[in-house]
Design an enzyme around this catalytic site. Structure first.
Site, mmCIF file in Angstrom:
data_model
loop_
_atom_site.group_PDB
_atom_site.id
_atom_site.type_symbol
_atom_site.label_atom_id
_atom_site.label_comp_id
_atom_site.label_asym_id
_atom_site.label_seq_id
_atom_site.Cartn_x
_atom_site.Cartn_y
_atom_site.Cartn_z
ATOM 1 N N PHE A 95 0.810 -1.216 0.000
ATOM 2 C CA PHE A 95 0.000 0.000 0.000
ATOM 3 C C PHE A 95 0.843 1.265 0.000
ATOM 4 O O PHE A 95 0.364 2.342 -0.375
ATOM 5 C CB PHE A 95 -0.965 -0.004 1.192
ATOM 6 C CG PHE A 95 -0.357 0.407 2.499
ATOM 7 C CD1 PHE A 95 -0.442 1.716 2.952
ATOM 8 C CD2 PHE A 95 0.291 -0.520 3.309
ATOM 9 C CE1 PHE A 95 0.109 2.104 4.165
ATOM 10 C CE2 PHE A 95 0.838 -0.147 4.527
ATOM 11 C CZ PHE A 95 0.746 1.166 4.957
ATOM 12 N N LYS A 96 2.097 1.166 0.396
ATOM 13 C CA LYS A 96 2.957 2.347 0.434
ATOM 14 C C LYS A 96 3.130 2.982 -0.951
ATOM 15 O O LYS A 96 3.390 4.181 -1.071
ATOM 16 C CB LYS A 96 4.331 1.991 1.010
ATOM 17 C CG LYS A 96 4.306 1.346 2.399
ATOM 18 C CD LYS A 96 3.768 2.273 3.460
ATOM 19 C CE LYS A 96 3.676 1.610 4.817
ATOM 20 N NZ LYS A 96 4.944 1.368 5.470
#
Length: 463
Positions: free
Chosen positions: A112-113
């Site tokens: 998700f980063k």
């Protein structure tokens, strides 16, 4: 829009200044003076927008020193199906009535980063080019921030990356993603300690204002407001996908270690997004769960920070948490500074009771819970989830209201945690094309003790 520090420095700064700053000079974190409010008419207008256009609308509320056409061009360049795999960018996968996974892990590093880091890389390159300057990024990672930052910054002009990670505490895949990069502007430093030790070094360097200015030090950790701001967008995107009208509310469960991901949800809720609950899911490193249950924030030392099968959450000092406490305490910077000057503090009974008005609750997951949840999700839905997402799903199933849709934020693809998936399911998780054998590629990494001065000397020698 102007920004101030959580620790009392009321000097007002513009977005482009704090983009390159990281921590405020007083050691605090930047927040906007006020959160812009979004009314029902605006929500209706935004409903149905493409992700890149929604990102532009939200970012425009916070960024007034980058021309609108330039900002819109940046969001349209970053948030594409080619980069993130689908037109929706963060698609929902339903697991039954009123519960779904929000997919955030289809970017270049499968975590998700990427959702924020791809934007941050483009913003850095734009602003540095506009100023004719360079930036040396210093960051710490427990697993996914590092690779997301390095893949977003590799080959960009004017940017060097120095990324600290805890030696031996990431999965083999996570280590390989970072250490196999051969770009001249990427520098990996493995610290002989835990993530909190690496994070403390980043803060210590950032707080040495003379060194920071002399070597143009910036940060990509979620202490950087621009990174957190980018994450606010997917809360709106998830809400719009899960609802038909603005009268509906949605809850989110967020696997959390450093509090940045769920803090973005807090910002979205403060803006007026109809969020019922923000559920914080921790692993055995349960500093945040303890706080929300008891009102006491108690940092653990390195010896008491557990090494778990959801390693990106093996954190006992949640940096972004300070932003929420600032809002919880009525934006009293002096009290925030006092609370975060030590290793623990306790809220009053009244302050603890006030947490509910911000929609927060929490829960905890263990290795046995992760294994059981991975098995359950696979058996019932044919879906393989990673161990961090399993932490979130376990807590979500415990805490959901059956009348309110619950979205569980997916954290990473299971390919990054093959050993745990094999333990749970007896299979190897599928890998995207091009990542076969990544662990066998040549690696570039410098191992160092927990020593601020050694890290400074390394940076000074390589800029």
């Amino acid at each position: 829009m102007k920004y101030i520090s959580t620790r009392g420095d009321q000097t007002e700064r513009g977005f482009s200044d704090i983009l390159l700053e990281g921590l405020a000079p007083d050691g605090g974190l930047y927040l906007p003076k006020t959160y812009p409010r979004v009314d029902a008419a605006t929500l209706t207008r935004w409903r149905g927008l493409a992700y890149a256009d929604l990102a532009f609308e939200i970012l425009s509320l916070y960024i007034d020193d980058i021309p609108a056409d330039d900002l819109h061009a940046i969001t349209r360049k970053v948030y594409t199906a080619e980069v993130f795999g689908t037109e929706q960018i963060t698609p929902l996968t339903w697991l039954g009535d009123h519960i779904a996974l929000q997919g955030l892990s289809n970017g270049p590093t499968l975590a998700f980063k990427d959702m924020a880091m791809q934007l941050l890389g483009a913003l850095f390159e734009y602003e540095l080019g506009r100023r004719g300057e360079t930036l040396n990024i210093l960051g710490a990672t427990s697993g996914d921030t590092g690779s997301a930052a390095e893949y977003a910054m590799r080959g960009r002009s004017g940017v060097n990356v120095f990324m600290l990670s805890p030696a031996g505490r990431m999965s083999p895949f996570q280590q390989a993603q970072m250490f196999s990069l051969q770009d001249d502007n990427i520098h990996n430093i493995a610290i002989e300690g835990v993530f909190d030790d690496a994070q403390d070094i980043v803060k210590a360097v950032s707080n040495d204002l003379a060194f920071k200015r002399a070597h143009r030090i910036g940060t990509v950790n979620s202490i950087n407001w621009a990174r957190l701001l980018a994450q606010v967008v997917y809360y709106f995107a998830g809400y719009f996908q899960a609802t038909k009208t603005n009268a509906e509310k949605v809850s989110f469960t967020v696997p959390s270690g450093n509090f940045g991901n769920v803090c973005a949800g807090h910002v979205a809720r403060q803006m007026g997004l109809p969020i019922a609950k923000l559920v914080v899911a921790t692993n055995e490193n349960d500093v945040l769960d303890e706080f929300f249950r008891t009102g006491t924030y108690r940092v653990r030392g390195s010896a008491d920070t557990h090494e778990t099968s959801s390693p990106s959450m093996d954190i006992s000092k949640a940096s972004n948490f300070e932003r929420f406490v600032f809002d919880l305490l009525g934006r009293d910077g002096a009290r925030v500074k006092q609370h975060f000057s030590g290793s623990q503090f306790a809220l009053t009974a009244g302050e603890h009771a006030e947490i509910a008005s911000f929609g927060f609750s929490s829960g905890r997951s263990t290795h046995a819970d992760r294994i059981a949840t991975i098995r359950r999700c696979h058996a019932e839905h044919g879906i393989v989830i990673d161990p961090h997402t399993a932490d979130g799903l376990k807590v979500a199933l415990e805490q959901r209201d059956p009348t309110v849709t619950m979205l569980v934020l997916e954290t990473a693809l299971p390919a990054k945690f093959a050993a745990t998936i094999h333990e749970a399911l007896g299979i190897e998780p599928p890998r995207p094309a091009g990542l076969e054998g990544i662990e066998d590629r040549p690696k570039r990494v410098k191992v160092m003790p927990v020593d601020v001065d050694q890290v400074k000397a390394y940076i000074a020698a390589h800029v």
